[in-house]
Design a protein around this motif. Structure first.
Motif, PDB file in Angstrom:
ATOM      1  N   LYS A   1      -0.754  13.074   6.765  1.00 12.97           N
ATOM      2  CA  LYS A   1      -1.087  13.252   8.445  1.00 12.97           C
ATOM      3  C   LYS A   1      -0.686  11.849   9.034  1.00 12.97           C
ATOM      4  O   LYS A   1      -0.846  11.917  10.345  1.00 12.97           O
ATOM      5  CB  LYS A   1      -2.605  13.569   8.276  1.00 12.97           C
ATOM      6  CG  LYS A   1      -2.925  15.138   7.681  1.00 12.97           C
ATOM      7  CD  LYS A   1      -4.262  15.414   8.066  1.00 12.97           C
ATOM      8  CE  LYS A   1      -4.894  16.630   7.600  1.00 12.97           C
ATOM      9  NZ  LYS A   1      -6.028  17.061   7.639  1.00 12.97           N
ATOM     10  N   ALA A   2      -0.498  11.017   8.511  1.00  9.40           N
ATOM     11  CA  ALA A   2      -0.078   9.763   9.190  1.00  9.40           C
ATOM     12  C   ALA A   2       0.794   8.675   8.258  1.00  9.40           C
ATOM     13  O   ALA A   2       1.222   8.992   7.158  1.00  9.40           O
ATOM     14  CB  ALA A   2      -1.617   8.887   8.907  1.00  9.40           C
ATOM     15  N   GLN A   3       1.619   7.959   8.906  1.00  4.28           N
ATOM     16  CA  GLN A   3       2.519   6.931   8.420  1.00  4.28           C
ATOM     17  C   GLN A   3       2.296   5.725   8.890  1.00  4.28           C
ATOM     18  O   GLN A   3       1.648   5.417   9.810  1.00  4.28           O
ATOM     19  CB  GLN A   3       3.856   7.564   8.519  1.00  4.28           C
ATOM     20  CG  GLN A   3       4.230   7.543  10.060  1.00  4.28           C
ATOM     21  CD  GLN A   3       5.547   8.127  10.125  1.00  4.28           C
ATOM     22  OE1 GLN A   3       6.127   8.865   9.363  1.00  4.28           O
ATOM     23  NE2 GLN A   3       5.980   7.856  11.203  1.00  4.28           N
ATOM     24  N   ARG A   4       2.776   4.752   8.036  1.00  9.03           N
ATOM     25  CA  ARG A   4       2.715   3.289   8.474  1.00  9.03           C
ATOM     26  C   ARG A   4       3.599   3.094   9.647  1.00  9.03           C
ATOM     27  O   ARG A   4       4.577   3.528   9.788  1.00  9.03           O
ATOM     28  CB  ARG A   4       3.278   2.469   7.100  1.00  9.03           C
ATOM     29  CG  ARG A   4       3.527   0.936   7.372  1.00  9.03           C
ATOM     30  CD  ARG A   4       4.151   0.341   6.496  1.00  9.03           C
ATOM     31  NE  ARG A   4       3.226   0.196   5.035  1.00  9.03           N
ATOM     32  CZ  ARG A   4       2.411  -0.578   4.771  1.00  9.03           C
ATOM     33  NH1 ARG A   4       2.311  -1.478   5.569  1.00  9.03           N
ATOM     34  NH2 ARG A   4       1.949  -0.571   3.665  1.00  9.03           N
ATOM     35  N   ALA A   5       2.823   2.351  10.523  1.00 11.36           N
ATOM     36  CA  ALA A   5       3.579   1.831  11.654  1.00 11.36           C
ATOM     37  C   ALA A   5       3.646   0.355  11.930  1.00 11.36           C
ATOM     38  O   ALA A   5       4.010  -0.283  13.077  1.00 11.36           O
ATOM     39  CB  ALA A   5       2.731   2.501  12.657  1.00 11.36           C
ATOM     40  N   THR A   6       3.742  -0.274  10.932  1.00  8.98           N
ATOM     41  CA  THR A   6       4.029  -1.783  10.944  1.00  8.98           C
ATOM     42  C   THR A   6       4.787  -2.200   9.478  1.00  8.98           C
ATOM     43  O   THR A   6       4.549  -1.812   8.467  1.00  8.98           O
ATOM     44  CB  THR A   6       2.643  -2.655  11.247  1.00  8.98           C
ATOM     45  OG1 THR A   6       3.004  -4.103  10.938  1.00  8.98           O
ATOM     46  CG2 THR A   6       1.779  -2.461  10.195  1.00  8.98           C
TER      47      THR A   6
END
Length: 744
Positions: free
Chosen positions: A688-693
């Motif tokens: 439901k989420a993924q790394r953004a940095t």
């Protein structure tokens, strides 16, 4: 002098209540000796935490080290009771605890005496007080000048020279803190010890020294031919896309100079470093972000002056950093003074006391660029390396984030030397732009070195039409040069990024459109549950939560944070910083102490009460730095658990701050101590989420072990210094030979 800070606190004398000490010596008196009233971390009502009860009874979640406590269930058993894999003697409530029914003690202090509290923002209040204080000081200067008591019609922040105006601030915001132009404010703890000091000869104040060994400080405007020629910013070019180069002073503050150089490339952001100013009366009110709190720093323009350099090239100049247009542009020098004042605590304005800690000298001795970026902008910062990312992803990362992120970069000295690329590692480098031109990716870099130091990279591979494009007006003479994404990946190594979550739109022309929609209202609520803290939306378009723990944090009461994003708010960006107390303001000697390496991990909640996906969403760096950063994009609504891990069971962190920013409303964020175990299970669907940095992205082959923090070379984690180039003498070689022999 009254004010407040989130986590800087000391115990008051018996019967005097509790006193909170903020950066710069701000003190807050509290009636309750156990709990501050109306402070930033005061509990809501009579409850001990935002959950509506004591921190020990309200949290259903916990576990300070999920790698050791979370157990993976086999496929097909999601939602079923997990087997008890841990031995019966293992604690259910986390490391060093006896479970929920046992006694919870932490070195003699009950855990419920210290907990996580929601901190209200003082942004608007500081804006109001800055305008009030500026008007009051201006009026007082004019009145004293009319009476002949202030011949130069300029303010000095010294109660012995200028009367106390009674500007006490409020219970959550500091008053005007004295900072007299004396060497007492400069040295750590107010006095100079030549035997232990690490200051360079040119960094010791030595201008017109009196019989007591005290030097005379000089106003910045006195370095100019005429005081009226001085300005805080260069007003001659109102549409300029940058504010020029910044020269490091005599102090070892290269990290701060790098951060200020990045700010200088965003004129709107540089102006935000000051609430207001009056150059004619020498009154400046700077804006610094420290420990989750906006600091309002009143300044005059007195600065210490060091000895003349050996080549006498500079003559008598301020010890602090300077603009390349100094003395006609003053803002970098005043920002360093404001930063120094924040790290100075004094018990008296005219005498050395036992309560004195920190000082202007405390910001010397090297430091972390990401820490300075966060303090100057209120952003969330971290570091990563180009070798951990591919070229195409590197360019896309710069291109997408260039509008709301600062990037400081350092040359890869080994690769530059190997291929004869003459980049200048002694000066700051900043990524200014990224663009696609004629179908190819290019990155614009700024070098603070005098002249052109592009290493010859733009002479062959960069088209002439890009160098002279009207859309990108920056020139090589000003320090800018273009490189291909491939060359940047090869010849630059460490990247420091800072997400500008507190600054609004400070971009320059020619950049992509904003990623975050503009705010509808600066006071829009971002929480729907009465048990969750309210996230306040500000000018940057982000919703903000700040939590503080004024106690001692360790594996015994390791914190965990929950971020809940509703389905209708996805996709949503989440940026988080877990921060420790800055030890510089509490320094009692010239030796710096490194922060505790803190690792932050993000897990996605699966179905069930305490089941989480075994696939990690993201993690922070595990380095001895003050701030641990994570960022992730929620693609589908859900709950996410952020856990904090320490190097071992015995290390302790004295006070901690948690900051969270979301790009969409209606999210909920909570903070508490970890009390119960969680269980890792195999996911049943896509994440439901993924790394953004890229912060925290490290290739496994570059790690000695994944179970211990990474080390930083304190001596070389900085701009290159001239002393690195000095050839070792015979004595140095002899000592090195003896060490090698002893190892063999």
């Amino acid at each position: 002098l009254f004010g407040s800070c989130l986590i800087c606190s000391v115990t008051a004398p018996q019967g005097a209540g509790r006193v909170a000490i903020a950066p710069g010596g701000v003190a807050m008196a509290c009636a309750d000796p156990l709990r501050p009233q109306a402070s930033a971390f005061a509990p809501q009502g009579d409850h001990g935490s935002i959950y509506g009860g004591s921190p020990l009874k309200t949290s259903m979640f916990g576990g300070p080290d999920l790698e050791r406590q979370m157990r993976t269930l086999p496929p097909g058993e999601v939602g079923q009771p997990p087997p008890m894999i841990a031995p019966p003697s293992a604690s259910f409530g986390g490391q060093g605890q006896q479970g929920q029914q046992g006694h919870h003690h932490h070195h003699g202090v009950e855990l419920h005496d210290r907990g996580w509290f929601h901190a209200e923002s003082n942004r608007d209040e500081q804006e109001m007080l800055a305008a009030l204080h500026m008007e009051t000081i201006q009026r007082a200067v004019d009145e004293r000048h009319m009476k002949g008591l202030c011949p130069d019609a300029r303010w000095v922040n010294d109660p012995d020279a200028f009367p106390d105006l009674g500007l006490r601030g409020s219970m959550t915001s500091n008053g005007v803190i004295p900072f007299p132009p004396h060497d007492q404010q400069y040295y750590v703890r107010g006095s100079f010890d030549p035997l232990t000091s690490r200051l360079r000869e040119t960094a010791v104040p030595s201008h017109v020294v009196d019989e007591f060994g005290q030097s005379a400080w000089v106003r910045l405007v006195d370095f100019a031919d005429h005081a009226d020629a001085c300005h805080l910013f260069d007003e001659s070019s109102p549409h300029a896309t940058h504010f020029g180069r910044i020269r490091q002073g005599a102090l070892d503050t290269g990290y701060l100079t790098e951060a200020m150089q990045a700010v200088a490339l965003r004129p709107k952001l540089a102006r935000r470093l000051f609430y207001c100013w009056d150059v004619r009366r020498s009154v400046y009110i700077a804006r610094i972000y420290k420990h989750g709190t906006w600091m309002r720093v009143e300044l005059d323009d007195f600065v210490p002056v060091g000895a003349t350099s050996r080549d006498a090239a500079d003559g008598n100049v301020p010890i602090c950093c300077r603009s390349e247009y100094f003395p006609y542009v003053l803002w970098p020098s005043l920002v360093e003074k404001a930063y120094a004042k924040v790290h100075t605590i004094r018990g008296s304005s005219n005498a050395v006391t036992e309560e004195d800690t920190g000082g202007w000298e405390a910001i010397s001795g090297g430091g972390r660029v990401e820490q300075a970026l966060a303090d100057l902008t209120g952003g969330v910062a971290g570091r990563w390396h180009t070798c951990d990312v591919s070229v195409d992803r590197l360019f896309l990362y710069f291109y997408e984030l260039q509008r709301d992120t600062l990037f400081v970069c350092r040359p890869h000295e080994t690769n530059c030397e190997r291929h004869g690329v003459r980049l200048n590692p002694y000066y700051a480098h900043v990524v200014n732009r990224a663009c696609v031109f004629e179908g190819k990716p290019y990155i614009q870099v700024f070098s603070a070195a005098s002249g052109v130091y592009d290493g010859g990279l733009q002479d062959i591979t960069v088209p002439f039409s890009l160098l002279h494009s009207e859309e990108y007006p920056e020139t090589s003479a000003e320090g800018f040069f273009w490189v291909t994404a491939t060359d940047f990946h090869e010849y630059f190594d460490t990247i420091f990024e800072c997400r500008l979550v507190n600054c609004g739109d400070v971009s320059i022309p020619g950049m992509p459109p904003p990623r975050i929609p503009p705010p509808i209202s600066p006071r829009t609520s971002a929480a729907t549950s009465p048990r969750a803290a309210v996230g306040k939306r500000h000018q940057a378009g982000w919703f903000e939560w700040v939590f503080a723990n004024p106690g001692e944090v360790s594996a015994d009461n390791a914190p965990e944070f929950t971020v809940m994003v509703p389905e209708h708010s996805a996709p949503c960006d989440v940026i988080v910083s877990v921060e420790q107390l800055d030890s510089r303001m509490l320094m009692r000697s010239c030796i710096h102490t490194n922060p505790v390496p803190v690792l932050v991990k993000v897990y996605e909640h699966i179905e069930g009460r305490r089941y989480y996906s075994s696939e990690l969403v993201c993690k922070s760096n595990w380095l001895p730095v003050r701030d641990s950063m994570v960022a992730f994009t929620v693609l589908k609504g859900g709950e996410f658990k952020l856990v904090v891990e320490f190097p071992d069971l015995y290390v302790k962190v004295d006070r901690m701050i948690f900051r969270c920013y979301t790009s969409r409303p209606q999210c909920m964020v909570t903070a508490a101590a970890a009390l119960a175990k969680h269980y890792l299970v195999d996911p049943t669907g896509p994440p439901k989420a993924q790394r953004a940095t890229l912060v925290g992205s490290v290739r496994p082959d570059r790690l000695d072990t994944v179970y211990a923090p990474q080390a930083l070379d304190d001596e070389h984690d900085c701009l290159r210094k001239p002393e690195f180039d000095i050839a070792p003498g015979w004595k140095d070689l002899q000592n090195e030979f003896q060490q090698d022999c002893s190892i063999m």
